[in-house]
Write a protein that holds these residues in place. Structure first.
Motif, short mmCIF file in Angstrom:
data_model
loop_
_atom_site.label_atom_id
_atom_site.label_comp_id
_atom_site.label_asym_id
_atom_site.label_seq_id
_atom_site.Cartn_x
_atom_site.Cartn_y
_atom_site.Cartn_z
N LEU A 1 2.14 2.70 -6.46
CA LEU A 1 1.02 2.73 -5.52
C LEU A 1 1.31 1.98 -4.23
CD1 LEU A 1 -1.98 2.17 -7.98
CD2 LEU A 1 -1.23 4.31 -6.93
N ARG B 1 -1.06 -2.86 0.71
CA ARG B 1 -2.38 -2.30 0.39
C ARG B 1 -3.48 -3.25 0.86
NH1 ARG B 1 -2.10 -1.13 -5.83
NH2 ARG B 1 -3.91 0.22 -5.46
N GLU C 1 -7.49 -1.75 -4.06
CA GLU C 1 -7.21 -0.95 -5.26
C GLU C 1 -7.40 0.54 -5.02
OE1 GLU C 1 -7.90 -5.05 -6.12
OE2 GLU C 1 -9.25 -3.60 -5.16
N VAL D 1 -3.52 3.95 -1.68
CA VAL D 1 -2.23 4.37 -2.24
C VAL D 1 -1.26 4.54 -1.08
CG1 VAL D 1 -1.03 6.10 -3.62
CG2 VAL D 1 -3.44 5.58 -4.09
N THR E 1 2.08 5.93 0.53
CA THR E 1 2.78 7.18 0.23
C THR E 1 3.94 7.43 1.19
OG1 THR E 1 1.26 8.41 1.67
CG2 THR E 1 0.67 8.25 -0.67
N TRP F 1 -0.70 6.63 3.93
CA TRP F 1 -1.51 6.15 2.82
C TRP F 1 -2.67 7.10 2.55
CZ3 TRP F 1 -1.98 3.39 7.55
CH2 TRP F 1 -3.26 3.29 8.09
N VAL G 1 -7.78 6.77 -9.00
CA VAL G 1 -6.56 6.02 -8.67
C VAL G 1 -5.54 6.06 -9.80
CG1 VAL G 1 -5.64 3.74 -8.11
CG2 VAL G 1 -7.73 4.56 -6.98
N LEU H 1 -3.78 9.32 -9.71
CA LEU H 1 -2.90 9.36 -8.54
C LEU H 1 -1.64 8.54 -8.80
CD1 LEU H 1 -5.61 8.99 -5.77
CD2 LEU H 1 -4.15 10.98 -6.11
N GLU H 2 -1.80 7.42 -9.49
CA GLU H 2 -0.65 6.58 -9.80
C GLU H 2 0.34 7.33 -10.69
OE1 GLU H 2 0.27 2.05 -11.32
OE2 GLU H 2 -1.51 3.09 -12.09
N ALA I 1 2.16 9.78 -8.53
CA ALA I 1 3.09 9.11 -7.61
C ALA I 1 4.34 8.65 -8.35
CB ALA I 1 2.39 7.92 -6.95
N SER J 1 8.44 5.51 -5.90
CA SER J 1 7.72 4.57 -5.02
C SER J 1 8.01 4.97 -3.58
CB SER J 1 8.18 3.13 -5.27
OG SER J 1 9.51 2.93 -4.80
#
Length: 384
Positions: A68, A74, A92, A95, A97, A244, A252, A255-256, A259, A265
Protein backbone atom coordinates in the motif's frame (compact mmCIF):
# COMPACT_ATOMS: atom_id res chain seq x y z
CA UNK A 1 1.02 -18.70 -34.47
CA UNK A 2 0.03 -15.53 -32.65
CA UNK A 3 -3.08 -15.98 -30.49
CA UNK A 4 -4.02 -12.91 -28.45
CA UNK A 5 -6.96 -12.49 -26.09
CA UNK A 6 -10.21 -11.38 -27.71
CA UNK A 7 -10.17 -8.13 -25.75
CA UNK A 8 -7.13 -6.97 -27.71
CA UNK A 9 -9.34 -6.33 -30.74
CA UNK A 10 -10.88 -3.45 -28.75
CA UNK A 11 -7.60 -1.97 -27.47
CA UNK A 12 -6.41 0.86 -29.69
CA UNK A 13 -2.92 2.36 -29.70
CA UNK A 14 -2.24 5.56 -27.77
CA UNK A 15 -2.05 7.76 -30.85
CA UNK A 16 -0.19 10.63 -29.20
CA UNK A 17 2.72 8.25 -28.67
CA UNK A 18 2.77 7.67 -32.43
CA UNK A 19 2.99 11.44 -32.92
CA UNK A 20 5.82 11.59 -30.37
CA UNK A 21 7.63 8.80 -32.20
CA UNK A 22 7.42 10.74 -35.47
CA UNK A 23 8.60 13.90 -33.72
CA UNK A 24 11.69 12.05 -32.48
CA UNK A 25 12.36 10.71 -35.98
CA UNK A 26 12.27 14.23 -37.41
CA UNK A 27 14.49 15.52 -34.60
CA UNK A 28 17.01 12.79 -35.42
CA UNK A 29 17.03 14.13 -38.99
CA UNK A 30 18.01 17.56 -37.70
CA UNK A 31 14.54 19.14 -37.68
CA UNK A 32 13.61 21.51 -34.86
CA UNK A 33 10.31 20.23 -33.42
CA UNK A 34 8.19 22.19 -30.97
CA UNK A 35 6.44 19.67 -28.72
CA UNK A 36 2.81 20.55 -28.02
CA UNK A 37 1.57 16.96 -28.09
CA UNK A 38 2.50 15.15 -24.87
CA UNK A 39 0.92 15.90 -21.49
CA UNK A 40 4.22 16.23 -19.67
CA UNK A 41 5.48 19.35 -17.87
CA UNK A 42 8.76 20.53 -19.37
CA UNK A 43 10.16 21.62 -16.03
CA UNK A 44 12.77 19.39 -14.37
CA UNK A 45 11.88 17.48 -11.23
CA UNK A 46 11.87 19.91 -8.28
CA UNK A 47 15.38 20.02 -6.73
CA UNK A 48 14.19 19.04 -3.21
CA UNK A 49 12.63 15.90 -4.71
CA UNK A 50 15.85 14.95 -6.52
CA UNK A 51 17.93 15.65 -3.41
CA UNK A 52 15.65 13.47 -1.28
CA UNK A 53 16.07 10.59 -3.75
CA UNK A 54 19.85 11.03 -3.80
CA UNK A 55 20.04 10.95 -0.01
CA UNK A 56 17.97 7.78 0.11
CA UNK A 57 19.89 6.02 -2.67
CA UNK A 58 23.25 6.81 -1.09
CA UNK A 59 22.49 4.28 1.63
CA UNK A 60 22.07 1.50 -0.91
CA UNK A 61 19.20 0.08 1.14
CA UNK A 62 16.61 -0.05 -1.64
CA UNK A 63 14.08 -2.72 -0.73
CA UNK A 64 10.38 -3.39 -1.14
CA UNK A 65 7.95 -1.24 0.79
CA UNK A 66 4.48 -2.38 1.94
CA UNK A 67 2.17 -2.96 -1.02
CA UNK A 68 0.00 0.00 0.00
CA UNK A 69 3.04 2.28 0.08
CA UNK A 70 5.36 3.84 2.64
CA UNK A 71 3.36 4.67 5.79
CA UNK A 72 5.17 8.02 5.99
CA UNK A 73 4.11 8.90 2.43
CA UNK A 74 0.49 7.89 3.03
CA UNK A 75 0.52 10.14 6.09
CA UNK A 76 2.09 12.98 4.08
CA UNK A 77 -0.66 12.73 1.46
CA UNK A 78 -3.25 12.75 4.25
CA UNK A 79 -1.73 15.93 5.75
CA UNK A 80 -1.69 17.54 2.30
CA UNK A 81 -5.44 17.00 1.92
CA UNK A 82 -6.06 18.57 5.32
CA UNK A 83 -3.71 21.53 4.96
CA UNK A 84 -4.47 22.37 1.32
CA UNK A 85 -8.19 21.52 1.10
CA UNK A 86 -9.44 21.11 4.64
CA UNK A 87 -10.36 17.50 3.81
CA UNK A 88 -9.90 14.83 6.48
CA UNK A 89 -8.68 11.72 4.67
CA UNK A 90 -7.33 8.95 6.88
CA UNK A 91 -3.90 7.63 5.79
CA UNK A 92 -5.38 4.13 5.94
CA UNK A 93 -7.59 5.00 2.94
CA UNK A 94 -4.65 6.10 0.78
CA UNK A 95 -2.96 3.59 -1.55
CA UNK A 96 0.34 4.62 -3.17
CA UNK A 97 0.55 3.25 -6.71
CA UNK A 98 2.90 3.04 -9.74
CA UNK A 99 1.54 6.16 -11.40
CA UNK A 100 -2.10 7.18 -11.60
CA UNK A 101 -2.46 4.39 -14.16
CA UNK A 102 -1.79 1.92 -11.36
CA UNK A 103 -4.46 3.60 -9.25
CA UNK A 104 -7.00 3.31 -12.08
CA UNK A 105 -6.11 -0.35 -12.56
CA UNK A 106 -6.67 -1.11 -8.89
CA UNK A 107 -9.98 0.76 -8.73
CA UNK A 108 -11.37 -0.91 -11.84
CA UNK A 109 -10.08 -4.34 -10.85
CA UNK A 110 -11.76 -4.19 -7.44
CA UNK A 111 -15.05 -2.83 -8.80
CA UNK A 112 -15.68 -4.36 -12.23
CA UNK A 113 -17.37 -7.66 -13.01
CA UNK A 114 -17.41 -9.01 -16.58
CA UNK A 115 -20.02 -7.10 -18.56
CA UNK A 116 -20.28 -4.18 -16.13
CA UNK A 117 -20.74 -0.81 -17.84
CA UNK A 118 -18.84 2.34 -16.92
CA UNK A 119 -20.06 5.74 -18.09
CA UNK A 120 -17.23 7.93 -19.39
CA UNK A 121 -17.28 11.44 -20.87
CA UNK A 122 -16.33 11.66 -24.55
CA UNK A 123 -13.93 13.35 -25.23
CA UNK A 124 -11.88 11.98 -22.37
CA UNK A 125 -8.57 10.40 -21.43
CA UNK A 126 -8.15 7.40 -23.78
CA UNK A 127 -6.67 4.91 -21.34
CA UNK A 128 -9.82 4.97 -19.18
CA UNK A 129 -11.97 3.13 -21.69
CA UNK A 130 -9.22 0.65 -22.51
CA UNK A 131 -8.61 -0.16 -18.85
CA UNK A 132 -12.35 -0.76 -18.41
CA UNK A 133 -12.21 -3.20 -21.32
CA UNK A 134 -9.08 -4.86 -19.95
CA UNK A 135 -11.02 -5.86 -16.83
CA UNK A 136 -13.86 -7.23 -18.98
CA UNK A 137 -16.07 -4.19 -18.47
CA UNK A 138 -17.81 -2.18 -21.15
CA UNK A 139 -17.11 1.55 -21.58
CA UNK A 140 -20.19 3.62 -22.46
CA UNK A 141 -19.55 7.09 -23.87
CA UNK A 142 -21.41 10.18 -22.70
CA UNK A 143 -21.03 12.72 -25.48
CA UNK A 144 -20.22 16.09 -23.89
CA UNK A 145 -19.72 19.47 -25.50
CA UNK A 146 -19.10 23.12 -24.76
CA UNK A 147 -22.67 23.68 -23.54
CA UNK A 148 -21.69 21.87 -20.31
CA UNK A 149 -17.98 22.75 -20.46
CA UNK A 150 -17.33 19.22 -21.77
CA UNK A 151 -18.50 17.70 -18.47
CA UNK A 152 -21.34 15.18 -17.99
CA UNK A 153 -24.64 16.06 -16.32
CA UNK A 154 -26.98 14.11 -14.02
CA UNK A 155 -29.53 14.05 -16.84
CA UNK A 156 -27.03 12.27 -19.10
CA UNK A 157 -26.23 9.79 -16.34
CA UNK A 158 -29.91 9.05 -15.82
CA UNK A 159 -30.53 8.58 -19.54
CA UNK A 160 -27.55 6.25 -20.02
CA UNK A 161 -27.96 4.15 -16.85
CA UNK A 162 -28.90 0.50 -17.29
CA UNK A 163 -29.07 -2.47 -14.91
CA UNK A 164 -25.51 -3.31 -16.04
CA UNK A 165 -24.06 0.11 -15.18
CA UNK A 166 -21.42 -0.03 -12.43
CA UNK A 167 -20.48 3.62 -12.19
CA UNK A 168 -19.38 6.94 -13.63
CA UNK A 169 -15.84 8.20 -14.20
CA UNK A 170 -15.22 11.95 -14.34
CA UNK A 171 -12.11 14.14 -14.40
CA UNK A 172 -11.53 17.59 -12.93
CA UNK A 173 -9.51 19.23 -14.40
CA UNK A 174 -10.18 17.16 -17.49
CA UNK A 175 -7.93 15.89 -20.25
CA UNK A 176 -8.15 16.96 -23.10
CA UNK A 177 -10.40 19.96 -22.43
CA UNK A 178 -8.91 21.48 -19.27
CA UNK A 179 -12.37 22.14 -17.80
CA UNK A 180 -13.42 21.65 -14.18
CA UNK A 181 -16.41 20.41 -12.23
CA UNK A 182 -17.65 22.63 -9.43
CA UNK A 183 -18.25 21.14 -6.01
CA UNK A 184 -22.00 21.49 -6.56
CA UNK A 185 -21.75 19.60 -9.86
CA UNK A 186 -19.75 16.79 -8.23
CA UNK A 187 -22.38 16.49 -5.50
CA UNK A 188 -25.18 16.36 -8.09
CA UNK A 189 -23.40 13.64 -10.10
CA UNK A 190 -22.65 11.71 -6.93
CA UNK A 191 -26.30 11.83 -5.88
CA UNK A 192 -27.42 10.63 -9.32
CA UNK A 193 -24.96 7.72 -9.24
CA UNK A 194 -25.58 6.67 -5.64
CA UNK A 195 -29.36 6.73 -6.10
CA UNK A 196 -28.84 4.02 -8.69
CA UNK A 197 -26.49 1.95 -6.55
CA UNK A 198 -23.38 2.88 -8.51
CA UNK A 199 -19.89 4.19 -7.82
CA UNK A 200 -18.37 7.59 -8.63
CA UNK A 201 -14.69 7.57 -9.62
CA UNK A 202 -13.07 11.01 -9.78
CA UNK A 203 -9.82 11.63 -11.66
CA UNK A 204 -8.01 14.52 -9.96
CA UNK A 205 -4.68 13.92 -11.67
CA UNK A 206 -4.34 17.59 -12.71
CA UNK A 207 -5.45 18.91 -9.33
CA UNK A 208 -3.47 22.02 -8.41
CA UNK A 209 -3.04 23.17 -12.01
CA UNK A 210 -5.93 25.64 -11.80
CA UNK A 211 -6.09 29.15 -13.23
CA UNK A 212 -8.42 31.76 -11.78
CA UNK A 213 -10.06 29.22 -9.47
CA UNK A 214 -8.89 27.57 -6.27
CA UNK A 215 -8.10 23.88 -6.51
CA UNK A 216 -10.54 21.56 -4.74
CA UNK A 217 -11.20 17.89 -4.14
CA UNK A 218 -14.28 15.71 -4.07
CA UNK A 219 -12.96 14.34 -0.78
CA UNK A 220 -13.79 17.58 1.04
CA UNK A 221 -17.47 16.60 0.78
CA UNK A 222 -17.61 12.87 0.08
CA UNK A 223 -16.03 9.77 1.60
CA UNK A 224 -17.71 7.05 -0.50
CA UNK A 225 -16.01 7.95 -3.78
CA UNK A 226 -12.82 6.65 -5.39
CA UNK A 227 -10.32 9.42 -6.16
CA UNK A 228 -7.24 9.01 -8.37
CA UNK A 229 -4.31 11.41 -8.16
CA UNK A 230 -0.71 11.61 -9.32
CA UNK A 231 2.72 13.04 -8.58
CA UNK A 232 3.20 13.53 -12.34
CA UNK A 233 1.42 16.74 -13.25
CA UNK A 234 1.28 19.40 -10.50
CA UNK A 235 4.28 17.88 -8.71
CA UNK A 236 6.24 17.52 -11.98
CA UNK A 237 7.40 13.92 -11.38
CA UNK A 238 6.25 12.14 -14.56
CA UNK A 239 9.17 9.74 -14.96
CA UNK A 240 9.13 8.72 -11.31
CA UNK A 241 5.86 6.86 -12.01
CA UNK A 242 4.05 7.46 -8.75
CA UNK A 243 0.41 8.17 -7.94
CA UNK A 244 -2.21 7.35 -5.36
CA UNK A 245 -5.76 6.14 -4.91
CA UNK A 246 -8.14 7.19 -2.13
CA UNK A 247 -10.82 4.57 -1.55
CA UNK A 248 -13.63 3.95 0.94
CA UNK A 249 -12.16 2.12 3.91
CA UNK A 250 -14.14 -1.07 3.27
CA UNK A 251 -12.25 -1.64 -0.01
CA UNK A 252 -8.68 -1.14 1.24
CA UNK A 253 -7.94 -4.76 2.16
CA UNK A 254 -9.08 -5.98 -1.25
CA UNK A 255 -7.02 -3.25 -2.93
CA UNK A 256 -4.02 -4.35 -0.90
CA UNK A 257 -4.37 -7.93 -2.13
CA UNK A 258 -4.53 -6.73 -5.73
CA UNK A 259 -1.54 -4.41 -5.25
CA UNK A 260 0.50 -7.27 -3.81
CA UNK A 261 -0.08 -9.33 -6.94
CA UNK A 262 0.00 -6.53 -9.56
CA UNK A 263 2.97 -4.51 -8.32
CA UNK A 264 4.50 -6.04 -5.14
CA UNK A 265 5.05 -2.40 -4.16
CA UNK A 266 5.50 1.01 -5.78
CA UNK A 267 9.01 2.22 -6.60
CA UNK A 268 10.89 2.66 -3.33
CA UNK A 269 13.22 5.49 -4.52
CA UNK A 270 10.25 7.34 -6.02
CA UNK A 271 8.34 7.11 -2.75
CA UNK A 272 11.23 8.49 -0.72
CA UNK A 273 11.65 11.27 -3.27
CA UNK A 274 7.93 12.08 -3.07
CA UNK A 275 8.20 12.69 0.67
CA UNK A 276 9.89 15.96 -0.29
CA UNK A 277 7.08 16.93 -2.67
CA UNK A 278 5.04 18.36 0.19
CA UNK A 279 7.83 20.43 1.76
CA UNK A 280 7.23 24.22 1.78
CA UNK A 281 10.24 24.84 -0.46
CA UNK A 282 8.91 22.38 -3.05
CA UNK A 283 5.38 23.77 -2.94
CA UNK A 284 6.77 27.26 -3.51
CA UNK A 285 8.51 26.03 -6.65
CA UNK A 286 5.35 24.28 -7.84
CA UNK A 287 3.24 27.41 -7.37
CA UNK A 288 5.74 29.43 -9.42
CA UNK A 289 5.40 26.83 -12.17
CA UNK A 290 1.61 26.97 -11.98
CA UNK A 291 1.77 30.71 -12.60
CA UNK A 292 4.09 30.06 -15.54
CA UNK A 293 1.51 27.67 -17.03
CA UNK A 294 -1.14 30.37 -16.66
CA UNK A 295 1.04 32.85 -18.55
CA UNK A 296 1.61 30.28 -21.28
CA UNK A 297 -2.12 29.66 -21.64
CA UNK A 298 -2.77 33.39 -21.80
CA UNK A 299 -0.13 33.78 -24.53
CA UNK A 300 -1.14 30.85 -26.73
CA UNK A 301 -4.93 31.00 -26.54
CA UNK A 302 -5.41 34.44 -28.22
CA UNK A 303 -2.67 33.70 -30.76
CA UNK A 304 -4.48 30.57 -31.93
CA UNK A 305 -7.85 32.34 -31.96
CA UNK A 306 -6.42 34.87 -34.38
CA UNK A 307 -5.49 31.99 -36.70
CA UNK A 308 -9.04 30.64 -36.77
CA UNK A 309 -8.88 28.02 -34.01
CA UNK A 310 -12.13 28.11 -32.04
CA UNK A 311 -12.55 27.66 -28.28
CA UNK A 312 -16.16 27.57 -27.18
CA UNK A 313 -15.09 27.21 -23.55
CA UNK A 314 -11.82 28.34 -22.02
CA UNK A 315 -9.79 25.84 -20.01
CA UNK A 316 -9.39 26.60 -16.31
CA UNK A 317 -7.04 23.76 -15.46
CA UNK A 318 -4.44 21.23 -16.64
CA UNK A 319 -2.25 22.47 -19.53
CA UNK A 320 -4.30 21.77 -22.65
CA UNK A 321 -6.28 23.67 -25.25
CA UNK A 322 -8.94 21.63 -27.03
CA UNK A 323 -9.37 23.47 -30.30
CA UNK A 324 -12.17 23.25 -32.85
CA UNK A 325 -10.34 23.33 -36.18
CA UNK A 326 -13.36 23.01 -38.47
CA UNK A 327 -12.94 26.51 -39.94
CA UNK A 328 -9.30 26.04 -40.92
CA UNK A 329 -8.96 22.38 -41.93
CA UNK A 330 -11.00 19.45 -43.16
CA UNK A 331 -9.83 17.12 -40.40
CA UNK A 332 -7.64 17.08 -37.31
CA UNK A 333 -5.54 14.08 -38.34
CA UNK A 334 -4.57 15.69 -41.63
CA UNK A 335 -3.92 19.02 -39.88
CA UNK A 336 -1.74 17.35 -37.22
CA UNK A 337 0.22 15.63 -39.98
CA UNK A 338 0.73 18.90 -41.85
CA UNK A 339 1.78 20.76 -38.73
CA UNK A 340 4.45 18.28 -37.73
CA UNK A 341 5.79 17.65 -41.25
CA UNK A 342 5.63 21.20 -42.62
CA UNK A 343 5.78 23.44 -39.54
CA UNK A 344 7.69 21.25 -37.09
CA UNK A 345 4.91 21.61 -34.50
CA UNK A 346 3.67 18.41 -32.86
CA UNK A 347 0.02 18.34 -31.71
CA UNK A 348 -2.52 15.61 -30.93
CA UNK A 349 -5.57 14.95 -33.13
CA UNK A 350 -8.90 14.30 -31.41
CA UNK A 351 -8.82 10.62 -32.41
CA UNK A 352 -7.16 9.72 -29.10
CA UNK A 353 -9.99 11.08 -26.99
CA UNK A 354 -13.04 9.23 -28.24
CA UNK A 355 -15.63 9.18 -31.01
CA UNK A 356 -17.35 12.49 -30.32
CA UNK A 357 -16.37 14.60 -33.36
CA UNK A 358 -12.67 13.73 -33.03
CA UNK A 359 -11.80 14.94 -36.52
CA UNK A 360 -13.05 18.41 -35.59
CA UNK A 361 -10.69 18.88 -32.66
CA UNK A 362 -7.00 19.14 -31.93
CA UNK A 363 -5.41 19.03 -28.47
CA UNK A 364 -2.55 21.46 -27.96
CA UNK A 365 -0.42 21.24 -24.80
CA UNK A 366 1.24 24.42 -23.54
CA UNK A 367 4.07 22.49 -21.92
CA UNK A 368 6.93 24.53 -23.33
CA UNK A 369 8.09 28.07 -22.59
CA UNK A 370 6.34 31.21 -23.84
CA UNK A 371 8.94 32.04 -26.50
CA UNK A 372 8.54 28.60 -28.08
CA UNK A 373 4.75 28.90 -27.92
CA UNK A 374 4.90 32.21 -29.77
CA UNK A 375 7.21 30.62 -32.34
CA UNK A 376 4.83 27.68 -32.67
CA UNK A 377 1.94 30.05 -33.42
CA UNK A 378 4.06 31.81 -36.05
CA UNK A 379 4.99 28.50 -37.69
CA UNK A 380 1.34 27.41 -37.71
CA UNK A 381 0.36 30.73 -39.30
CA UNK A 382 2.87 30.22 -42.10
CA UNK A 383 1.73 26.64 -42.61
CA UNK A 384 -1.95 27.63 -42.83
Amino acid sequence: MKQTARRMADIQPFHVMEILKRAHELSAQGRDIIHLEVGEPDFPSPPPVVEAAQRFLSSGQVHYTPALGLPALREAVSRFYLERFGARVAPERIVITPGASGALMLALAVLTNPGDEWLLPDPGYPSNRHLVRSFEGRPVALNVDASTRFQPTPAQVEAAWTPQTRGLMVATPANPTGTLLTQAEILALHQSVRQRGGVLLVDEIYQGLNYGLEASTALSQLDDVFVVNSFSKYFGMTGWRLGWLVAPEAYVRDLEKLAQHFFISPSTPAQHAALAAFEPATLEILEERRHAFARRRNALLPALRELGFQFATEPQGAFYLYADISKIASGSQELARRLIEEAGVATTPGLDFGDNRPDQHLRIAYTTDEARLVEAAERIARCL
